[in-house]
Design a protein around this motif. Structure first.
Motif, PDB file in Angstrom:
ATOM      1  N   ASP A  42       0.823  -1.205   0.000  1.00 24.51           N
ATOM      2  CA  ASP A  42       0.000   0.000   0.000  1.00 24.51           C
ATOM      3  C   ASP A  42       0.860   1.259   0.000  1.00 24.51           C
ATOM      4  O   ASP A  42       0.356   2.356   0.169  1.00 24.51           O
ATOM      5  CB  ASP A  42      -0.991  -0.008   1.162  1.00 24.51           C
ATOM      6  CG  ASP A  42      -0.354   0.067   2.531  1.00 24.51           C
ATOM      7  OD1 ASP A  42       0.820  -0.310   2.664  1.00 24.51           O
ATOM      8  OD2 ASP A  42      -1.032   0.502   3.477  1.00 24.51           O
ATOM      9  N   ASP A  43       2.165   1.115  -0.235  1.00 19.35           N
ATOM     10  CA  ASP A  43       3.071   2.270  -0.231  1.00 19.35           C
ATOM     11  C   ASP A  43       2.636   3.369  -1.191  1.00 19.35           C
ATOM     12  O   ASP A  43       2.761   4.538  -0.890  1.00 19.35           O
ATOM     13  CB  ASP A  43       4.502   1.853  -0.571  1.00 19.35           C
ATOM     14  CG  ASP A  43       5.162   1.102   0.569  1.00 19.35           C
ATOM     15  OD1 ASP A  43       4.638   1.154   1.701  1.00 19.35           O
ATOM     16  OD2 ASP A  43       6.195   0.460   0.324  1.00 19.35           O
ATOM     17  N   HIS A  44       2.155   2.987  -2.351  1.00 16.95           N
ATOM     18  CA  HIS A  44       1.773   3.980  -3.359  1.00 16.95           C
ATOM     19  C   HIS A  44       0.306   3.842  -3.765  1.00 16.95           C
ATOM     20  O   HIS A  44      -0.100   4.393  -4.776  1.00 16.95           O
ATOM     21  CB  HIS A  44       2.669   3.854  -4.591  1.00 16.95           C
ATOM     22  CG  HIS A  44       4.112   4.061  -4.280  1.00 16.95           C
ATOM     23  ND1 HIS A  44       4.629   5.304  -3.984  1.00 16.95           N
ATOM     24  CD2 HIS A  44       5.135   3.185  -4.171  1.00 16.95           C
ATOM     25  CE1 HIS A  44       5.920   5.183  -3.733  1.00 16.95           C
ATOM     26  NE2 HIS A  44       6.250   3.908  -3.829  1.00 16.95           N
ATOM     27  N   LEU A  45      -0.461   3.106  -3.002  1.00 16.14           N
ATOM     28  CA  LEU A  45      -1.864   2.868  -3.323  1.00 16.14           C
ATOM     29  C   LEU A  45      -2.663   4.158  -3.154  1.00 16.14           C
ATOM     30  O   LEU A  45      -2.669   4.764  -2.081  1.00 16.14           O
ATOM     31  CB  LEU A  45      -2.431   1.786  -2.405  1.00 16.14           C
ATOM     32  CG  LEU A  45      -3.905   1.431  -2.567  1.00 16.14           C
ATOM     33  CD1 LEU A  45      -4.163   0.839  -3.955  1.00 16.14           C
ATOM     34  CD2 LEU A  45      -4.333   0.449  -1.488  1.00 16.14           C
ATOM     35  N   THR A  46      -3.313   4.578  -4.238  1.00 12.71           N
ATOM     36  CA  THR A  46      -4.183   5.753  -4.205  1.00 12.71           C
ATOM     37  C   THR A  46      -5.524   5.353  -4.789  1.00 12.71           C
ATOM     38  O   THR A  46      -5.599   4.841  -5.901  1.00 12.71           O
ATOM     39  CB  THR A  46      -3.587   6.918  -5.014  1.00 12.71           C
ATOM     40  OG1 THR A  46      -2.323   7.273  -4.446  1.00 12.71           O
ATOM     41  CG2 THR A  46      -4.503   8.128  -4.970  1.00 12.71           C
TER      42      THR A  46
END
Length: 139
Positions: A42-46
């Motif tokens: 979820d580090d870059h989950l948008t």
């Protein structure tokens, strides 16, 4: 609106929606399970919470994925005020956008709020039925 008052209104909204849609929590769980299955991290989950109301999907996403970001977009200033008051900005991970989805510029506003050229998922629950069919196809 004070956070305590907003949270009470949000809780009323959630109870009312759950009364109408008996499997509402199951729908949310499935949405989040699909996000988990299709994203390594979820580090870059948008995600976009489309026709968010007071941000029920956004809150659930951000609670389950502690590094994710969400953009909550709706046209109703009262529901957005309840959401902002109840959830705030989740330490800068939640952005609120007031915009009419029938206006094609909504996507540009959402991407600008996300600070990205794209998003990983667009989630919605029960509000799109208010948009007439032709306009919904455009959305």
């Amino acid at each position: 609106m004070e956070p305590t008052e907003a949270r009470a209104w949000f809780d009323r909204w959630e109870a009312q929606q759950s009364g109408i849609i008996g499997v509402r929590e199951e729908r949310f769980r499935v949405m989040l399970d699909v996000l988990a299955a299709t994203n390594d991290s979820d580090d870059h989950l948008t995600v976009v919470d489309l026709a968010c109301g007071p941000g029920g999907i956004s809150a659930r996403v951000l609670d389950r994925f502690p590094k994710a970001r969400a953009v909550a977009v709706d046209f109703d200033p009262v529901l957005l005020a309840i959401g902002r008051g109840a959830h705030g900005d989740h330490d800068g991970r939640l952005h609120w956008v007031e915009h009419d989805l029938r206006d094609p510029e909504w996507a540009h506003k959402v991407l600008a709020a996300a600070g990205r050229d794209d998003v990983d998922a667009v989630l919605t629950s029960t509000a799109l039925h208010w948009i007439p069919t032709g306009a919904l196809i455009d959305v």
